[in-house]
Write a protein that holds these residues in place. Structure first.
Motif, PDB file in Angstrom:
ATOM      1  N   GLY A   1       1.905 -10.567  -3.796  1.00 38.93           N
ATOM      2  CA  GLY A   1       0.477 -10.856  -3.687  1.00 38.93           C
ATOM      3  C   GLY A   1      -0.091 -11.104  -5.056  1.00 38.93           C
ATOM      4  N   CYS A   2      -1.173 -11.859  -5.110  1.00 38.52           N
ATOM      5  CA  CYS A   2      -1.766 -12.168  -6.419  1.00 38.52           C
ATOM      6  C   CYS A   2      -3.270 -12.016  -6.339  1.00 38.52           C
ATOM      7  CB  CYS A   2      -1.393 -13.567  -6.882  1.00 38.52           C
ATOM      8  SG  CYS A   2      -1.863 -13.872  -8.591  1.00 38.52           S
ATOM      9  N   PRO A   3      -3.780 -10.812  -6.528  1.00 42.70           N
ATOM     10  CA  PRO A   3      -3.042  -9.549  -6.489  1.00 42.70           C
ATOM     11  C   PRO A   3      -2.885  -9.062  -5.052  1.00 42.70           C
ATOM     12  CG  PRO A   3      -5.335  -9.140  -7.055  1.00 42.70           C
ATOM     13  CD  PRO A   3      -5.205 -10.620  -6.862  1.00 42.70           C
ATOM     14  N   PRO A   4      -1.926  -8.135  -4.774  1.00 42.87           N
ATOM     15  CA  PRO A   4      -1.844  -7.561  -3.431  1.00 42.87           C
ATOM     16  C   PRO A   4      -3.092  -6.725  -3.165  1.00 42.87           C
ATOM     17  CG  PRO A   4      -0.335  -6.433  -4.934  1.00 42.87           C
ATOM     18  CD  PRO A   4      -0.930  -7.562  -5.702  1.00 42.87           C
ATOM     19  N   ASN A   5      -3.653  -6.819  -1.950  1.00 42.07           N
ATOM     20  CA  ASN A   5      -4.901  -6.086  -1.699  1.00 42.07           C
ATOM     21  C   ASN A   5      -4.602  -4.600  -1.447  1.00 42.07           C
ATOM     22  OD1 ASN A   5      -4.221  -5.734   1.033  1.00 42.07           O
ATOM     23  ND2 ASN A   5      -5.113  -7.712   1.570  1.00 42.07           N
ATOM     24  N   PRO A   6      -5.639  -3.772  -1.465  1.00 46.64           N
ATOM     25  CA  PRO A   6      -5.410  -2.320  -1.356  1.00 46.64           C
ATOM     26  C   PRO A   6      -4.659  -1.934  -0.082  1.00 46.64           C
ATOM     27  CG  PRO A   6      -7.630  -2.744  -2.101  1.00 46.64           C
ATOM     28  CD  PRO A   6      -7.063  -4.070  -1.736  1.00 46.64           C
ATOM     29  N   ASP A   7      -4.893  -2.649   1.035  1.00 48.87           N
ATOM     30  CA  ASP A   7      -4.167  -2.328   2.268  1.00 48.87           C
ATOM     31  C   ASP A   7      -2.668  -2.516   2.072  1.00 48.87           C
ATOM     32  OD1 ASP A   7      -6.185  -1.501   4.000  1.00 48.87           O
ATOM     33  OD2 ASP A   7      -6.831  -3.576   4.292  1.00 48.87           O
ATOM     34  N   ALA A   8      -2.295  -3.615   1.424  1.00 43.21           N
ATOM     35  CA  ALA A   8      -0.877  -3.871   1.185  1.00 43.21           C
ATOM     36  C   ALA A   8      -0.288  -2.803   0.270  1.00 43.21           C
ATOM     37  CB  ALA A   8      -0.698  -5.254   0.566  1.00 43.21           C
ATOM     38  N   LEU A   9      -1.072  -2.396  -0.726  1.00 42.53           N
ATOM     39  CA  LEU A   9      -0.594  -1.355  -1.645  1.00 42.53           C
ATOM     40  C   LEU A   9      -0.392  -0.036  -0.900  1.00 42.53           C
ATOM     41  CD1 LEU A   9      -2.942  -2.101  -4.689  1.00 42.53           C
ATOM     42  CD2 LEU A   9      -0.499  -2.593  -4.524  1.00 42.53           C
ATOM     43  N   LEU A  10      -1.353   0.306  -0.025  1.00 37.90           N
ATOM     44  CA  LEU A  10      -1.258   1.553   0.720  1.00 37.90           C
ATOM     45  C   LEU A  10      -0.054   1.529   1.666  1.00 37.90           C
ATOM     46  CD1 LEU A  10      -2.659   4.252   1.032  1.00 37.90           C
ATOM     47  CD2 LEU A  10      -4.126   3.262   2.800  1.00 37.90           C
ATOM     48  N   GLN A  11       0.155   0.399   2.331  1.00 41.36           N
ATOM     49  CA  GLN A  11       1.311   0.274   3.221  1.00 41.36           C
ATOM     50  C   GLN A  11       2.611   0.487   2.452  1.00 41.36           C
ATOM     51  OE1 GLN A  11       1.347   0.163   6.453  1.00 41.36           O
ATOM     52  NE2 GLN A  11      -0.897   0.186   6.464  1.00 41.36           N
ATOM     53  N   GLY A  12       2.673  -0.102   1.264  1.00 39.78           N
ATOM     54  CA  GLY A  12       3.866   0.044   0.436  1.00 39.78           C
ATOM     55  C   GLY A  12       4.109   1.493   0.043  1.00 39.78           C
ATOM     56  N   LEU A  13       3.024   2.181  -0.342  1.00 42.19           N
ATOM     57  CA  LEU A  13       3.159   3.585  -0.734  1.00 42.19           C
ATOM     58  C   LEU A  13       3.598   4.427   0.454  1.00 42.19           C
ATOM     59  CD1 LEU A  13       0.024   3.908  -3.034  1.00 42.19           C
ATOM     60  CD2 LEU A  13       2.407   4.083  -3.749  1.00 42.19           C
ATOM     61  N   LEU A  14       3.043   4.134   1.643  1.00 39.17           N
ATOM     62  CA  LEU A  14       3.445   4.868   2.845  1.00 39.17           C
ATOM     63  C   LEU A  14       4.938   4.698   3.103  1.00 39.17           C
ATOM     64  CD1 LEU A  14       0.446   4.216   5.270  1.00 39.17           C
ATOM     65  CD2 LEU A  14       1.235   6.435   4.442  1.00 39.17           C
ATOM     66  N   ARG A  15       5.393   3.479   2.932  1.00 42.74           N
ATOM     67  CA  ARG A  15       6.817   3.219   3.177  1.00 42.74           C
ATOM     68  C   ARG A  15       7.696   4.030   2.251  1.00 42.74           C
ATOM     69  NH1 ARG A  15       8.944  -2.822   3.424  1.00 42.74           N
ATOM     70  NH2 ARG A  15      11.000  -1.901   3.226  1.00 42.74           N
ATOM     71  N   VAL A  16       7.290   4.039   0.978  1.00 39.68           N
ATOM     72  CA  VAL A  16       8.090   4.794   0.009  1.00 39.68           C
ATOM     73  C   VAL A  16       8.036   6.288   0.293  1.00 39.68           C
ATOM     74  CG1 VAL A  16       8.121   5.465  -2.417  1.00 39.68           C
ATOM     75  CG2 VAL A  16       8.090   3.063  -1.804  1.00 39.68           C
ATOM     76  N   SER A  17       6.934   6.754   0.864  1.00 45.56           N
ATOM     77  CA  SER A  17       6.832   8.181   1.184  1.00 45.56           C
ATOM     78  C   SER A  17       7.630   8.529   2.431  1.00 45.56           C
ATOM     79  CB  SER A  17       5.371   8.584   1.364  1.00 45.56           C
ATOM     80  OG  SER A  17       4.922   8.218   2.649  1.00 45.56           O
ATOM     81  N   GLY A  18       8.169   7.515   3.105  1.00 49.23           N
ATOM     82  CA  GLY A  18       9.006   7.781   4.268  1.00 49.23           C
ATOM     83  C   GLY A  18       8.235   7.759   5.576  1.00 49.23           C
ATOM     84  N   ASP A  19       6.990   7.254   5.545  1.00 54.59           N
ATOM     85  CA  ASP A  19       6.185   7.192   6.759  1.00 54.59           C
ATOM     86  C   ASP A  19       6.129   5.782   7.319  1.00 54.59           C
ATOM     87  OD1 ASP A  19       5.638   9.802   6.850  1.00 54.59           O
ATOM     88  OD2 ASP A  19       3.464   9.628   6.632  1.00 54.59           O
ATOM     89  N   ARG A  20       5.722   5.702   8.571  1.00 60.66           N
ATOM     90  CA  ARG A  20       5.385   4.400   9.125  1.00 60.66           C
ATOM     91  C   ARG A  20       4.176   4.590  10.038  1.00 60.66           C
ATOM     92  NH1 ARG A  20      10.229   3.770  13.613  1.00 60.66           N
ATOM     93  NH2 ARG A  20       9.318   5.217  15.084  1.00 60.66           N
ATOM     94  N   ALA A  21       3.457   3.489  10.272  1.00 62.42           N
ATOM     95  CA  ALA A  21       2.263   3.581  11.112  1.00 62.42           C
ATOM     96  C   ALA A  21       2.677   4.001  12.521  1.00 62.42           C
ATOM     97  CB  ALA A  21       1.542   2.249  11.132  1.00 62.42           C
ATOM     98  N   GLU A  22       1.867   4.902  13.103  1.00 59.82           N
ATOM     99  CA  GLU A  22       2.162   5.364  14.460  1.00 59.82           C
ATOM    100  C   GLU A  22       1.934   4.226  15.450  1.00 59.82           C
ATOM    101  OE1 GLU A  22      -0.060   8.782  16.027  1.00 59.82           O
ATOM    102  OE2 GLU A  22       1.473   9.988  15.037  1.00 59.82           O
ATOM    103  N   THR A  23       2.840   4.086  16.400  1.00 59.55           N
ATOM    104  CA  THR A  23       2.672   2.982  17.352  1.00 59.55           C
ATOM    105  C   THR A  23       2.000   3.481  18.629  1.00 59.55           C
ATOM    106  OG1 THR A  23       4.967   3.405  17.971  1.00 59.55           O
ATOM    107  CG2 THR A  23       4.517   1.496  16.596  1.00 59.55           C
TER     108      THR A  23
END
Lengths: 528, 165
Positions: free
Chosen positions: B143-165
């Protein structure tokens, strides 16, 4: 004489006290640019004349012209009361030296040091020959802006050899800070010499974010150049993209549609709003008032979301293109933005009152980090910091280009020169930008938003000049065969960073973040 | 004081609710990262655009700290190193110093097009064309720049979480 497609050879510079520049000619552009070539002996003299008139240095850069002319070219752009004076001078490649302007314009020193790092020509008459932008990435005997730069021997070693100024007394101690800082900010190094808490000296060391922008530009087509120009300093993307577009449009004699000009100005004012909102919150935070940070961040985020929704990018990147703009506003969008503007104005007014009455905040910001008007004039300060120190200079007021010539911008000024004054100027500018936005949305002319460029055989030099939120962005561009041959963007931070070294003296280290944030200067725009 | 309180109440809760998440069984992230990430950010030559979005992420609209994430001043406290910019050659040594100061386990996220591949600065003599040229990258957020939602999703992934379905 420089080759320029739109030069008017009959106009002679009207300013009699700049007689040394009598041969200078006016570029037939909307910008008041006077251009000409000087002999080496007249280089400092011309600068002295301009200085004596209250002028200042806008930019200094160089160019390798050994294949087409008698050597290197050093360029300088000054601001005089008649407009921009753009001079150039041939530098003999055997000596590769030219007279320094640092004794006349203090801001020239770092520009000349950077020019040596990049082009290998040395300013004479100054003692400071340390590198400025070069650390260890390329060998000291190679110069990236020379045409014969090989790109060999590149390195990733740390910069261990730089000589900082020695301690002034054995009682002081040094605090090195950076390049990585505690917060989420750009990289740079600050070396404090302190006695107890008090700062006796601050020395800056930059270049950490040098990306070789000027060389990257070479050979780009006009569209690629626009994309890169918008990423020289991300917080000023509109100002850079617009100044680049101005330069291109000058060279190609493009008539930008009126609606596009107005939409550009709308983007520029929204960029100013976003940055002032963010910085006011951050200043509050650095003074321990987290409330201000939260409130201003919320306002800024709402503005950014409007940007995304109606303009297509949160920070308005790639919205301004050479020839026009990349978006249009519908009547519904205009109404929504007007509503958003009114809400923002009320909210900022309330916060301004709260901040003005907050004893704890006032205690921190009043009489802190003072740069008195006379020093500001000596250092040639511009932009927010200049206007907060009595330098009544705003490009949108003194040399308004369309659409500002129809908008009558009210300049924000203060004379205190402290953090509080810089905050006050930012508040005034928020209200003025909101007023301008309201007026532009109301009077937005109909018509096209883009005029195609005739790039076939486009050749020549152009200058762009835009009052960004921090100060004026200057852009010089040379195009040959429809491609960027050489360019030089100049961020106001070049002139403002040295002032920061001065402004923190006698204050305490703990106040440095607050003072620094009140300027919020660019590293990326400076390091290029 | 009264007016500050009134403004705080007027603002109330800004933005949307953060997404409900659950542990991603496929994630290889250490379980100690879950709901608790300390992030050290290094600007390695960005244009400052990515930093603006990281600041926005810390604002009231995004609830970064509700997710258990926070930015830290020292790499010694950091689980995650986020890097923006094409990695200017002049920043490589400092970036390595920062990385070496971090305790294990640690993860590296490249933020923005420049950090992923050099972006518009790719090919310059002064940059490395992305973080992966000099450090092992665990996640790229373009992203140029990646928006905050994309950043938060990335951090969640690294923390080992995923969005609840």
């Amino acid at each position: 004489m420089p080759h320029c497609s739109s030069m008017d050879r009959d106009t002679i510079m009207p300013n009699p006290s700049l007689r040394v520049l009598a041969t200078f000619r006016h570029w037939g552009t909307t910008l008041p640019v006077w251009s000409g070539r000087l002999h080496k002996d007249y280089w400092p003299l011309a600068a002295q004349n301009i200085r004596a008139q209250g002028g200042r240095l806008l930019a200094l850069w160089g160019e390798d012209r050994r294949t087409t002319e008698a050597g290197y070219l050093v360029h300088a752009a000054f601001l005089s009361e008649t407009g921009i004076v753009r001079t150039e001078m041939i530098v003999d490649p055997t000596t590769a030296a030219y007279p320094s302007l640092a004794a006349i314009f203090p801001g020239a020193l770092r520009m000349e040091r950077a020019l040596y790092d990049l082009l290998g020509i040395r300013a004479t008459g100054v003692n400071d020959t340390r590198p400025w932008l070069r650390h260890a990435a390329w060998p000291a005997d190679q110069f990236p802006l020379r045409t014969d730069f090989s790109g060999e021997g590149l390195d990733i070693a740390a910069d261990r050899d730089y000589t900082f100024l020695p301690a002034s007394s054995p009682d002081t101690h040094e605090i090195p800070v950076g390049p990585i800082h505690a917060g989420i900010i750009e990289p740079g190094h600050f070396r404090f010499q302190v006695l107890g808490e008090e700062i006796l000296r601050l020395e800056e060391r930059f270049g950490y974010t040098h990306k070789g922008v000027e060389r990257l530009f070479q050979g780009l087509d006009v569209a690629g150049g626009a994309r890169l120009a918008g990423r020289i300093s991300g917080d000023s993307t509109v100002a850079y993209a617009w100044s680049y577009a101005q330069a291109v449009e000058q060279i190609t004699s493009t008539q930008v549609p009126e609606r596009a000009q107005w939409l550009r100005a709308l983007c520029l004012e929204r960029e100013r709003l976003a940055n002032h909102l963010g910085d006011l919150g951050a200043i509050g935070n650095d003074a321990g008032l987290a409330f201000a940070l939260t409130q201003f961040q919320a306002l800024k985020e709402d503005l950014l979301r409007e940007n995304q929704h109606y303009f297509g990018h949160r920070y308005l990147m790639d919205r301004v293109l050479p020839g026009g703009v990349a978006f249009d506003l519908t009547a519904a969008a205009i109404a929504a933005l007007q509503g958003g503007g009114r809400t923002l104005k009320t909210a900022v007014r309330r916060l301004q009152e709260i901040l003005a009455e907050h004893g704890g905040l006032r205690d921190r910001v009043v009489q802190l980090g003072i740069i008195p008007p006379e020093r500001a004039a000596h250092l040639g300060l511009m932009g927010v910091a200049g206007r907060a120190s009595g330098q009544a200079w705003d490009l949108r007021v003194q040399f308004p280009h369309p659409p500002y010539d129809q908008l009558q911008v009210q300049m924000a000024t203060a004379t205190g020169g402290d953090v509080a004054a810089r905050m006050a100027v930012r508040f005034q500018e928020i209200f003025e930008s909101l007023r301008l936005q309201e007026e532009m949305l109301r009077k937005l002319p109909d018509g096209n938003i883009y005029h195609p460029l005739d790039l076939q055989d486009a050749v020549g030099e152009g200058i762009g000049w835009v009052e960004g939120w921090r100060g004026e962005i200057f852009f010089w561009l040379r195009i040959e065969h429809g491609q960027v041959r050489r360019c030089h963007p100049q961020d106001p931070s070049w002139t403002l960073w040295p002032a920061l070294e001065e402004v923190v003296l006698r204050d305490i280290v703990a106040d440095f973040p607050l003072i620094n944030k009140s300027f919020n200067l660019s590293y990326s725009g400076h390091d290029l | 004081m009264y007016r500050i309180l009134r403004e705080a109440l007027r603002l109330g809760k800004a933005g949307e609710k953060p997404p409900r998440t659950q542990r991603d069984p496929a994630s290889a992230s250490p379980s100690c990262f879950r709901h608790s990430l300390s992030i050290r950010h290094v600007d390695a030559g960005s244009c400052n655009g990515c930093e603006l979005e990281l600041h926005a992420l810390g604002g009231p609209h995004y609830g970064l700290e509700q997710a258990g994430f926070r930015f830290t001043a020292s790499p010694r406290h950091a689980d995650v190193l986020t890097v923006s910019g094409p990695v200017a050659r002049h920043m490589v040594a400092a970036l390595h110093d920062c990385h070496n100061a971090m305790p294990e386990p640690r993860r590296i996220i490249a933020i923005g097009d420049c950090a992923c591949s050099g972006g518009v600065f790719r090919g310059s003599y002064a940059v490395m064309d992305g973080v992966a040229e000099t450090l092992p990258v665990d996640l790229q957020i373009p992203g140029c720049p990646p928006n905050p939602d994309a950043l938060l999703q990335g951090l969640l992934r690294v923390s080992g979480d995923r969005a609840e379905t």
